[in-house]
Design a protein around this motif. Sequence first.
Motif: not given
Length: 218
Positions: A68-71, A147-153
């Motif tokens: 997960d490159p966004f973590a 930590q911010y998790r974006p919309d995977m779509n």
Amino acid sequence: MADQNQKEKAEVAILNPLNRTVFYSIEFPGYVNPGSVQKCVQRLGGLQNISDTFRRGLKIDLPLKENDPFAHPAAGQTVATQNLVLRIVKRRRRKQQVERDGSEDHMRDRGSSHSGTSTKQIEGVFTAEVVGISQKTMRFRNPIDFQYRPDMNDPVVQLRQAMMRLDSKFILSYRIPDDEEDFTLTPEEQERRGAASSSNLRITPAPMFTRYDMPMNY
């Protein structure tokens, strides 16, 4: 005079040679058991990356989420130490059957057993042995970044994932989507998506939120 000399000799401590074997230790910020050691090493980039970090004294990243490159990872650093490495051996408790002989033993042990044997409990024994010195230690004592998790779509997120897996077809076919300027979700759309906020800005998280690993002491 002779008694005083004997007393001084009795107070002298026994010298034990210290094992000079050098160890490098890692203070892993998580639960580690014999079955998860290999996974912990892989999270740190493998043995070669760990060896280079100890040798060059660099920082090392510990990904909190795999692939997960966004973590944002937790940052570790190598510090010089002079800690003793101990080997702790524990003898497990075991039950031992002891035969009783005579009526006196039978009267003493009655209530616990009515047969010709009794159970004797042996307490566990711990032994410690110095096996070497830890001259370098990898520590993870810095606060973990936001930590911010974006919309995977989201198309940008899908492009980033395609770059990680080297998907050339997806990268060549990618086109910047038109901005519909729907920055706020309606209550119905927010309920349908299960979103916690009505914001629909689709902001991709930055590679890092701060340049400093530790808070400043003003």
